[in-house]
Scaffold this motif. Structure first.
Motif, PDB file in Angstrom:
ATOM      1  N   PRO A  40       9.260   5.210   7.575  1.00 53.68           N
ATOM      2  CA  PRO A  40       8.973   5.898   6.307  1.00 53.68           C
ATOM      3  C   PRO A  40      10.073   5.599   5.286  1.00 53.68           C
ATOM      4  N   MET A  41       9.696   5.535   4.025  1.00 50.47           N
ATOM      5  CA  MET A  41      10.677   5.300   2.959  1.00 50.47           C
ATOM      6  C   MET A  41      10.583   6.468   1.976  1.00 50.47           C
ATOM      7  N   THR A  42      11.670   6.670   1.241  1.00 47.66           N
ATOM      8  CA  THR A  42      11.641   7.697   0.198  1.00 47.66           C
ATOM      9  C   THR A  42      11.282   7.033  -1.126  1.00 47.66           C
ATOM     10  N   LEU A  43      10.189   7.483  -1.710  1.00 46.96           N
ATOM     11  CA  LEU A  43       9.784   6.922  -2.997  1.00 46.96           C
ATOM     12  C   LEU A  43      10.566   7.585  -4.125  1.00 46.96           C
ATOM     13  N   ALA A  44      10.746   8.902  -4.027  1.00 49.98           N
ATOM     14  CA  ALA A  44      11.454   9.649  -5.069  1.00 49.98           C
ATOM     15  C   ALA A  44      11.908  10.975  -4.478  1.00 49.98           C
ATOM     16  N   THR A  89      15.348  20.453  -2.969  1.00 44.61           N
ATOM     17  CA  THR A  89      15.048  19.034  -3.138  1.00 44.61           C
ATOM     18  C   THR A  89      14.170  18.566  -1.990  1.00 44.61           C
ATOM     19  N   LEU A  90      13.075  17.954  -2.338  1.00 49.25           N
ATOM     20  CA  LEU A  90      12.145  17.406  -1.344  1.00 49.25           C
ATOM     21  C   LEU A  90      12.148  15.896  -1.487  1.00 49.25           C
ATOM     22  N   GLU A  91      11.677  15.247  -0.453  1.00 52.14           N
ATOM     23  CA  GLU A  91      11.529  13.803  -0.557  1.00 52.14           C
ATOM     24  C   GLU A  91      10.048  13.486  -0.680  1.00 52.14           C
ATOM     25  N   LEU A  92       9.715  12.670  -1.636  1.00 51.78           N
ATOM     26  CA  LEU A  92       8.357  12.136  -1.716  1.00 51.78           C
ATOM     27  C   LEU A  92       8.361  10.886  -0.840  1.00 51.78           C
ATOM     28  N   VAL A  93       7.644  10.990   0.278  1.00 47.44           N
ATOM     29  CA  VAL A  93       7.760   9.984   1.332  1.00 47.44           C
ATOM     30  C   VAL A  93       6.637   8.972   1.223  1.00 47.44           C
ATOM     31  N   ASN A  94       6.972   7.720   1.431  1.00 45.33           N
ATOM     32  CA  ASN A  94       5.958   6.693   1.592  1.00 45.33           C
ATOM     33  C   ASN A  94       5.872   6.352   3.076  1.00 45.33           C
ATOM     34  N   ASP A  95       4.823   6.836   3.724  1.00 47.59           N
ATOM     35  CA  ASP A  95       4.677   6.616   5.160  1.00 47.59           C
ATOM     36  C   ASP A  95       4.132   5.218   5.449  1.00 47.59           C
ATOM     37  N   PRO A  96       4.483   4.685   6.617  1.00 48.64           N
ATOM     38  CA  PRO A  96       3.918   3.383   6.993  1.00 48.64           C
ATOM     39  C   PRO A  96       2.399   3.471   7.053  1.00 48.64           C
ATOM     40  N   TYR A  97       1.764   2.386   6.742  1.00 49.79           N
ATOM     41  CA  TYR A  97       0.311   2.300   6.831  1.00 49.79           C
ATOM     42  C   TYR A  97       0.003   0.929   7.423  1.00 49.79           C
ATOM     43  N   PHE A 144       0.877  -1.165   0.000  1.00 49.47           N
ATOM     44  CA  PHE A 144       0.000   0.000   0.000  1.00 49.47           C
ATOM     45  C   PHE A 144       0.916   1.216   0.000  1.00 49.47           C
ATOM     46  N   PHE A 145       0.725   2.136  -0.928  1.00 46.87           N
ATOM     47  CA  PHE A 145       1.495   3.376  -0.919  1.00 46.87           C
ATOM     48  C   PHE A 145       0.692   4.441  -0.170  1.00 46.87           C
ATOM     49  N   ASN A 146       1.396   5.169   0.681  1.00 49.67           N
ATOM     50  CA  ASN A 146       0.768   6.184   1.522  1.00 49.67           C
ATOM     51  C   ASN A 146       1.646   7.433   1.407  1.00 49.67           C
ATOM     52  N   LEU A 147       1.382   8.229   0.367  1.00 50.67           N
ATOM     53  CA  LEU A 147       2.349   9.229  -0.086  1.00 50.67           C
ATOM     54  C   LEU A 147       2.130  10.589   0.552  1.00 50.67           C
ATOM     55  N   ARG A 148       3.266  11.177   0.905  1.00 49.44           N
ATOM     56  CA  ARG A 148       3.244  12.515   1.509  1.00 49.44           C
ATOM     57  C   ARG A 148       4.404  13.314   0.933  1.00 49.44           C
ATOM     58  N   LEU A 149       4.149  14.554   0.596  1.00 48.13           N
ATOM     59  CA  LEU A 149       5.201  15.463   0.155  1.00 48.13           C
ATOM     60  C   LEU A 149       5.277  16.547   1.225  1.00 48.13           C
ATOM     61  N   HIS A 166      -2.047  12.977   2.889  1.00 52.31           N
ATOM     62  CA  HIS A 166      -1.619  11.677   2.379  1.00 52.31           C
ATOM     63  C   HIS A 166      -2.494  11.241   1.215  1.00 52.31           C
ATOM     64  N   VAL A 167      -1.879  10.589   0.255  1.00 48.18           N
ATOM     65  CA  VAL A 167      -2.631   9.849  -0.752  1.00 48.18           C
ATOM     66  C   VAL A 167      -2.357   8.380  -0.493  1.00 48.18           C
ATOM     67  N   LEU A 168      -3.393   7.669  -0.121  1.00 48.42           N
ATOM     68  CA  LEU A 168      -3.266   6.237   0.164  1.00 48.42           C
ATOM     69  C   LEU A 168      -3.782   5.447  -1.028  1.00 48.42           C
ATOM     70  N   LEU A 169      -2.940   4.568  -1.557  1.00 49.86           N
ATOM     71  CA  LEU A 169      -3.325   3.747  -2.704  1.00 49.86           C
ATOM     72  C   LEU A 169      -3.050   2.285  -2.392  1.00 49.86           C
ATOM     73  N   SER A 170      -4.091   1.492  -2.325  1.00 54.79           N
ATOM     74  CA  SER A 170      -3.880   0.049  -2.223  1.00 54.79           C
ATOM     75  C   SER A 170      -3.605  -0.488  -3.629  1.00 54.79           C
TER      76      SER A 170
END
Ligand code: C2O
Ligand code: CU
Length: 468
Positions: free
Chosen positions: A311-315, A292-300, A242-247, A270-274
């Protein structure tokens, strides 16, 4: 070089912008990877309302950051496969050839089409190695869709077989820049190969990998123009993540979900996408040029302690020093989806998703049975039905229905407004929770529904609606 299908000025503009930006970079940053972009398909039919493509599935190698290349399975030689872009009403023809060592089909996820074209093994003999199939249908609905196999879908999709489809309508928002981002994850072994093992954890939770991909690229960098009205169209093509994206520092203006634009776009941190879900989001980047910002994938927490990760960095997102554009505003409303009236439903389909141990192995069930043992629902053509989907297990399951949009009436008994949810084809059914849906079954045929954690689908959580 053929021109891509002629409806993507925004994407073209962005590509030019990025290229121009790259040229103005000092030589020292020549190693900065360029944005991961999708390759538009080559349209072989000059008619304006036809997109005709040749598409093959074949083995190839790519780089996922390991010191050695990674063998993958691809549509057309790359991960992801080609981007298809069309307009509502366009005819789509995909002349498909299978060069894989095993049989496959292509499922056009989210698209309303004739059942024989759905790539479902209920309706189509899988295409054997060396075999071919002509998929042909007309796009009915604007939105972002995607395509992937429906034979051993957990393995085949994981190996790289997926791509995106953009269908535009008359009600598109104005944007300066637009891009499609396909999200995935893989687990790459030190010899470069993909881990395909199904250990106990991935048998239970689905395969997750620690390498996050944007359009097939690990550690991606996205260049966004300051001040530009930017539209990002996201699809989660991962098997199970599941991606749970935050900028950080920004909110997303969410303007659409799986099946098109929303009557009432809303803002979210957050944008949560299963797996299988899509989101259409906009933002106007602001900040220092070069920031430079990190597009973060937060735990869900999708169950079974899955929130314990960090949290992980998606991009990385780099703000470009283009002159800021001004006078742009985020959209506030669209016409939105027409309501399917639940009062028209004379009956409900009761679907209970569960997990249990059988002979020491976990299996995933629908109403206590697995896949082909689940009795089909029969619905007369044109019938409206509520779908009462409940979840007796301790993890979320993304419920996907082929061939039809549904609308979410309620989640865990709480009403969900159509204006902020729109048409959907995949929805999270929360652990030990329930969703109430409504759909109009207006196309005949045998249609699948299943959990879009592909391991769950392959290990039993799948059923069928027969529309006759
Ligand atoms: Cu995207 Cu039956 O799946
Ligand atoms: Cu599931």
């Amino acid at each position: 070089m053929s021109a891509p299908h002629a409806v993507a000025p925004a994407i073209g503009l962005l590509a030019l912008t990025v290229a121009a930006f790259a040229c103005s970079e000092p030589p020292s940053s020549a190693a900065v990877p360029s944005d991961p972009t999708l390759t538009p398909a080559v349209d072989e039919d000059p008619a304006p309302n036809v997109l005709e493509v040749s598409l093959d599935a074949r083995e190839a190698v790519t780089s996922y950051g390991a010191s050695t290349p990674t063998p993958v399975w691809t549509y057309g030689g790359g991960v992801p496969g080609p981007l298809f872009e069309a307009r509502v009403g366009d005819r789509f023809v995909a002349k498909f050839t299978n060069h894989l060592p095993e049989s496959t089909t292509i499922h056009w996820h989210g698209i309303r089409l004739p059942a024989e074209m759905d790539g479902s093994p209920l309706m189509q003999e899988p295409v054997q190695p060396g075999g071919a199939f002509r998929y042909e249908f007309t796009f009915k609905d604007a939105g972002l869709y995607w395509y992937h196999p429906h034979v051993r879908s957990d393995v085949q999709t994981h190996k790289g077989l997926y791509g995106a489809i953009v269908v535009r309508g008359d009600d598109e928002p104005t944007s300066d820049d637009e891009r499609v981002l396909i999200l995935d994850d893989v687990s790459v072994k030190s010899d470069g190969t993909l881990s395909e093992s199904l250990d106990d954890l991935s048998r239970m939770m689905g395969r997750e990998g620690k390498t996050l991909l944007v359009n097939g690229v690990p550690n991606a960098t996205l260049h966004l123009r300051r001040g530009a009205l930017t539209r990002l169209r996201l699809v989660n093509a991962a098997n199970a993540r599941f991606f749970n994206l935050r900028l950080p520092g920004f909110t997303w203006r969410v303007i659409g979900h799986d099946g098109g634009l929303l009557a009432s776009p809303y803002d979210a941190e957050h944008v949560l996408l299963s797996p299988g879900e899509r989101a259409d989001v906009m933002l106007i980047p602001t900040g220092e040029a070069g920031a430079t910002l990190e597009l973060v994938n937060d735990p869900y927490d999708r169950g079974h302690d899955s929130a314990d990760s960090a949290p992980m960095t998606l991009a990385r997102v780099v703000l470009t020093d283009d002159a800021p554009l001004t006078g742009r505003a985020l959209p506030t409303s669209f016409s939105g989806a027409a309501r399917i009236d639940p009062a028209e439903a004379p009956a409900s389909l009761a679907i209970a998703l569960g997990e249990e141990l059988r002979d020491g192995e976990v299996v995933f069930t629908v109403n206590g049975q697995t896949a082909s043992d689940v009795p089909p629902f029969v619905v007369p053509q044109g019938g409206v039905r509520k779908l009462e989907v409940s979840n007796t297990s301790e993890m979320d399951h993304p419920f996907h229905l082929h061939g039809f949009f549904f609308q979410v009436l309620a989640r865990d008994g709480v009403e969900v407004p159509l204006a902020t949810m729109g048409n959907k084809d995949t929805v999270i059914v929360p652990a030990l929770g329930a969703v109430s849906l409504v759909a109009r079954f207006d196309e005949p045929g045998r249609w699948m529904y299943h959990c879009h954690i592909l391991e769950h689908a392959e290990y039993g959580m799948m059923g069928e609606v027969d529309v006759e």
